[in-house]
Write a protein that holds these residues in place. Sequence first.
Motif, PDB file in Angstrom:
ATOM      1  N   SER A  97       0.844  -1.196   0.000  1.00 37.25           N
ATOM      2  CA  SER A  97       0.000   0.000   0.000  1.00 37.25           C
ATOM      3  C   SER A  97       0.880   1.246   0.000  1.00 37.25           C
ATOM      4  O   SER A  97       1.772   1.389   0.839  1.00 37.25           O
ATOM      5  CB  SER A  97      -0.915   0.012   1.228  1.00 37.25           C
ATOM      6  N   ILE A  98       0.612   2.112  -0.963  1.00 36.15           N
ATOM      7  CA  ILE A  98       1.366   3.369  -1.065  1.00 36.15           C
ATOM      8  C   ILE A  98       0.364   4.524  -1.166  1.00 36.15           C
ATOM      9  O   ILE A  98      -0.835   4.306  -1.369  1.00 36.15           O
ATOM     10  CB  ILE A  98       2.341   3.370  -2.278  1.00 36.15           C
ATOM     11  N   THR A  99       0.879   5.728  -1.008  1.00 34.69           N
ATOM     12  CA  THR A  99       0.055   6.925  -1.121  1.00 34.69           C
ATOM     13  C   THR A  99       0.680   7.845  -2.160  1.00 34.69           C
ATOM     14  O   THR A  99       1.871   8.173  -2.075  1.00 34.69           O
ATOM     15  CB  THR A  99      -0.054   7.663   0.226  1.00 34.69           C
ATOM     16  N   GLY A 103      -2.550  12.236  -2.264  1.00 32.64           N
ATOM     17  CA  GLY A 103      -3.157  11.690  -1.066  1.00 32.64           C
ATOM     18  C   GLY A 103      -3.974  10.433  -1.322  1.00 32.64           C
ATOM     19  O   GLY A 103      -4.408   9.761  -0.378  1.00 32.64           O
ATOM     20  N   ARG A 104      -4.187  10.098  -2.610  1.00 29.23           N
ATOM     21  CA  ARG A 104      -4.936   8.885  -2.930  1.00 29.23           C
ATOM     22  C   ARG A 104      -4.077   7.654  -2.647  1.00 29.23           C
ATOM     23  O   ARG A 104      -2.898   7.630  -2.992  1.00 29.23           O
ATOM     24  CB  ARG A 104      -5.357   8.884  -4.394  1.00 29.23           C
ATOM     25  N   PRO A 105      -4.665   6.602  -2.076  1.00 27.24           N
ATOM     26  CA  PRO A 105      -3.909   5.374  -1.815  1.00 27.24           C
ATOM     27  C   PRO A 105      -4.019   4.414  -2.990  1.00 27.24           C
ATOM     28  O   PRO A 105      -4.873   4.556  -3.869  1.00 27.24           O
ATOM     29  CB  PRO A 105      -4.611   4.806  -0.585  1.00 27.24           C
ATOM     30  N   ALA A 106      -3.143   3.420  -3.014  1.00 23.88           N
ATOM     31  CA  ALA A 106      -3.197   2.371  -4.030  1.00 23.88           C
ATOM     32  C   ALA A 106      -2.444   1.150  -3.522  1.00 23.88           C
ATOM     33  O   ALA A 106      -1.550   1.261  -2.677  1.00 23.88           O
ATOM     34  CB  ALA A 106      -2.589   2.856  -5.346  1.00 23.88           C
ATOM     35  N   ASP A 107      -2.838   0.003  -4.041  1.00 22.11           N
ATOM     36  CA  ASP A 107      -2.104  -1.234  -3.795  1.00 22.11           C
ATOM     37  C   ASP A 107      -1.334  -1.580  -5.054  1.00 22.11           C
ATOM     38  O   ASP A 107      -1.939  -1.835  -6.110  1.00 22.11           O
ATOM     39  CB  ASP A 107      -3.065  -2.371  -3.434  1.00 22.11           C
ATOM     40  N   GLU A 108      -0.009  -1.547  -4.956  1.00 23.86           N
ATOM     41  CA  GLU A 108       0.849  -1.865  -6.099  1.00 23.86           C
ATOM     42  C   GLU A 108       1.405  -3.276  -5.955  1.00 23.86           C
ATOM     43  O   GLU A 108       1.495  -3.828  -4.849  1.00 23.86           O
ATOM     44  CB  GLU A 108       2.016  -0.873  -6.188  1.00 23.86           C
ATOM     45  N   VAL A 109       1.807  -3.835  -7.097  1.00 24.11           N
ATOM     46  CA  VAL A 109       2.505  -5.115  -7.073  1.00 24.11           C
ATOM     47  C   VAL A 109       3.759  -4.975  -6.213  1.00 24.11           C
ATOM     48  O   VAL A 109       4.467  -3.955  -6.278  1.00 24.11           O
ATOM     49  CB  VAL A 109       2.882  -5.547  -8.505  1.00 24.11           C
ATOM     50  N   PRO A 130      10.500   0.231  -9.285  1.00 19.50           N
ATOM     51  CA  PRO A 130      10.281   0.077  -7.848  1.00 19.50           C
ATOM     52  C   PRO A 130      10.427   1.404  -7.104  1.00 19.50           C
ATOM     53  O   PRO A 130      11.271   2.233  -7.433  1.00 19.50           O
ATOM     54  CB  PRO A 130      11.380  -0.899  -7.437  1.00 19.50           C
ATOM     55  N   TRP A 131       9.594   1.588  -6.108  1.00 20.75           N
ATOM     56  CA  TRP A 131       9.763   2.721  -5.215  1.00 20.75           C
ATOM     57  C   TRP A 131      11.049   2.519  -4.394  1.00 20.75           C
ATOM     58  O   TRP A 131      11.491   1.370  -4.189  1.00 20.75           O
ATOM     59  CB  TRP A 131       8.572   2.804  -4.267  1.00 20.75           C
ATOM     60  N   PRO A 132      11.638   3.604  -3.883  1.00 22.01           N
ATOM     61  CA  PRO A 132      12.854   3.474  -3.074  1.00 22.01           C
ATOM     62  C   PRO A 132      12.537   3.175  -1.620  1.00 22.01           C
ATOM     63  O   PRO A 132      13.206   3.666  -0.699  1.00 22.01           O
ATOM     64  CB  PRO A 132      13.513   4.847  -3.236  1.00 22.01           C
ATOM     65  N   VAL A 133      11.488   2.378  -1.401  1.00 19.43           N
ATOM     66  CA  VAL A 133      11.034   2.037  -0.053  1.00 19.43           C
ATOM     67  C   VAL A 133      10.721   0.546  -0.005  1.00 19.43           C
ATOM     68  O   VAL A 133      10.537  -0.104  -1.032  1.00 19.43           O
ATOM     69  CB  VAL A 133       9.766   2.830   0.359  1.00 19.43           C
ATOM     70  N   ARG A 134      10.652   0.000   1.200  1.00 18.86           N
ATOM     71  CA  ARG A 134      10.115  -1.334   1.424  1.00 18.86           C
ATOM     72  C   ARG A 134       8.661  -1.191   1.876  1.00 18.86           C
ATOM     73  O   ARG A 134       8.266  -0.149   2.415  1.00 18.86           O
ATOM     74  CB  ARG A 134      10.915  -2.064   2.511  1.00 18.86           C
ATOM     75  N   ARG A 135       7.889  -2.253   1.681  1.00 22.46           N
ATOM     76  CA  ARG A 135       6.458  -2.114   1.965  1.00 22.46           C
ATOM     77  C   ARG A 135       6.160  -1.930   3.446  1.00 22.46           C
ATOM     78  O   ARG A 135       5.090  -1.411   3.793  1.00 22.46           O
ATOM     79  CB  ARG A 135       5.684  -3.303   1.416  1.00 22.46           C
ATOM     80  N   ASP A 136       7.082  -2.300   4.343  1.00 23.14           N
ATOM     81  CA  ASP A 136       6.809  -2.094   5.763  1.00 23.14           C
ATOM     82  C   ASP A 136       7.153  -0.682   6.219  1.00 23.14           C
ATOM     83  O   ASP A 136       6.785  -0.282   7.330  1.00 23.14           O
ATOM     84  CB  ASP A 136       7.549  -3.133   6.617  1.00 23.14           C
ATOM     85  N   THR A 137       7.856   0.099   5.369  1.00 20.78           N
ATOM     86  CA  THR A 137       8.147   1.507   5.682  1.00 20.78           C
ATOM     87  C   THR A 137       7.894   2.341   4.428  1.00 20.78           C
ATOM     88  O   THR A 137       8.826   2.930   3.861  1.00 20.78           O
ATOM     89  CB  THR A 137       9.604   1.686   6.167  1.00 20.78           C
ATOM     90  N   PRO A 138       6.655   2.412   3.950  1.00 25.80           N
ATOM     91  CA  PRO A 138       6.376   3.008   2.639  1.00 25.80           C
ATOM     92  C   PRO A 138       6.603   4.514   2.547  1.00 25.80           C
ATOM     93  O   PRO A 138       6.636   5.062   1.447  1.00 25.80           O
ATOM     94  CB  PRO A 138       4.897   2.667   2.415  1.00 25.80           C
ATOM     95  N   ASP A 139       6.759   5.195   3.673  1.00 27.79           N
ATOM     96  CA  ASP A 139       6.964   6.644   3.658  1.00 27.79           C
ATOM     97  C   ASP A 139       8.406   7.039   3.949  1.00 27.79           C
ATOM     98  O   ASP A 139       8.702   8.230   4.058  1.00 27.79           O
ATOM     99  CB  ASP A 139       6.032   7.310   4.667  1.00 27.79           C
ATOM    100  N   GLU A 194      19.590   4.580   5.789  1.00 29.00           N
ATOM    101  CA  GLU A 194      18.695   4.169   6.868  1.00 29.00           C
ATOM    102  C   GLU A 194      17.292   4.732   6.591  1.00 29.00           C
ATOM    103  O   GLU A 194      17.164   5.898   6.205  1.00 29.00           O
ATOM    104  CB  GLU A 194      19.210   4.713   8.200  1.00 29.00           C
ATOM    105  N   PRO A 195      16.254   3.939   6.781  1.00 28.23           N
ATOM    106  CA  PRO A 195      14.887   4.421   6.496  1.00 28.23           C
ATOM    107  C   PRO A 195      14.334   5.266   7.641  1.00 28.23           C
ATOM    108  O   PRO A 195      13.304   4.930   8.245  1.00 28.23           O
ATOM    109  CB  PRO A 195      14.103   3.124   6.290  1.00 28.23           C
ATOM    110  N   ARG A 196      15.022   6.372   7.923  1.00 24.38           N
ATOM    111  CA  ARG A 196      14.620   7.237   9.050  1.00 24.38           C
ATOM    112  C   ARG A 196      14.056   8.571   8.595  1.00 24.38           C
ATOM    113  O   ARG A 196      13.534   9.335   9.396  1.00 24.38           O
ATOM    114  CB  ARG A 196      15.825   7.504   9.967  1.00 24.38           C
ATOM    115  N   TRP A 197      14.161   8.861   7.295  1.00 25.10           N
ATOM    116  CA  TRP A 197      13.762  10.172   6.792  1.00 25.10           C
ATOM    117  C   TRP A 197      12.638  10.020   5.784  1.00 25.10           C
ATOM    118  O   TRP A 197      12.528   8.998   5.104  1.00 25.10           O
ATOM    119  CB  TRP A 197      14.965  10.869   6.156  1.00 25.10           C
ATOM    120  N   ASP A 198      11.828  11.063   5.642  1.00 21.46           N
ATOM    121  CA  ASP A 198      10.719  10.995   4.690  1.00 21.46           C
ATOM    122  C   ASP A 198      11.171  11.470   3.309  1.00 21.46           C
ATOM    123  O   ASP A 198      12.325  11.853   3.110  1.00 21.46           O
ATOM    124  CB  ASP A 198       9.513  11.787   5.195  1.00 21.46           C
ATOM    125  N   PHE A 199      10.251  11.435   2.356  1.00 21.96           N
ATOM    126  CA  PHE A 199      10.593  11.782   0.976  1.00 21.96           C
ATOM    127  C   PHE A 199      11.077  13.229   0.849  1.00 21.96           C
ATOM    128  O   PHE A 199      11.997  13.514   0.070  1.00 21.96           O
ATOM    129  CB  PHE A 199       9.390  11.558   0.052  1.00 21.96           C
TER     130      PHE A 199
END
Length: 349
Positions: A97-99, A103-109, A130-139, A194-199
């Motif tokens: 699930s990504i946003t 602000g609209r959400p979506a479920d991507e492969v 691919p997004w530069p994120v993992r699905r457990d930390t999508p933001d 490290e996945p500590r910062w937002d986009f």
Amino acid sequence: MSEPVFLDVGGREVRVSSPDKIYFPERGFTKLDVVNYFVAVGDGILGALHQRPTTLERWPGGVVEGARLSTRQNNRGDAFYQKRVPKGAPSWVETASITFPSGRPADEVCPTELAVVAWAANLGTLTFHPWPVRRDTPDHPDQLRIDLDPQPGTDYADAARVAPEARALLQELGLDGFPKTSGGRGLHLYVPIEPRWDFVEVRRAVIAFGRELERRLPSLVTMSWWKEERGEKIFIDFNQMARDRTIASAYSIRPRPQATVSAPLRWDEVGDARPEDFDVATMPARYAEIGDPHADMEENAYSIEPLLTMAERDARDHDLGDLPYPPEYPKMPGEPMRVQPSRARHPGD
């Protein structure tokens, strides 16, 4: 049309419909050739996509003369971006699930096994985004992606001249990057973080990096968002780190007549590499010989604090704030006007 074939991909049965359909007429590559290519570089492509929300760039009719990609301005193209999981996907095709910026959400492969890649290739997917994120930390991105984008009058060789200087700057800041060809004229550097910062913060870090590189290489590098100001230089495309902007993954096939692919490189290969040397026919043999040059990318995850400190210095000492976002984005806090310089109104006009 030829009868479908069924492939065993990691214990899953993957159906390939119309396997003899020509996807790259200049090379004679079929749909089955495309699927078999992805299987041949399996651990590499899966490593680039694993657990990442992924947009599919689908060319179901192949890369034939006159075929074009649908855009926001014209959706009547022959190919398109699939940003939501296709209807009828097998149960083993997982999602994330990504946003979107709206602000609209979506479920991507979200590929978790190689069969998902083969299944998507059967749907005409050539390029995986691919997004530069993992699905457990999508933001929170876990990759800082630096796009060395050649402008008219420049090419891969110019990007390759900039790349070692970019790496030197990264290393000064305690980071390092992994290079790959774009599959076209450009070069991409991936920096595990490290996945500590937002986009917003990670994009700000890329802007700071690009500005410093521009200061060091003013005749070679530009950070100008407006094309009319870039000149014959390498543009550091900072907006590739904006939410929902993605870069073709390693091992993706590009929709070019030659069926070139985005090739991970060792640093000692960057200067001598030629993007056209890496394609659907040559990459499997290279992969079998040397494996994946990016296989150890995730052994380290770096902090971007040095880059954020650099961004603060730019704002304080040079009055350099944010840069424009792409036109389809909502207005962002602190963003300058999105007005092409030649069209901007000035006092007294």
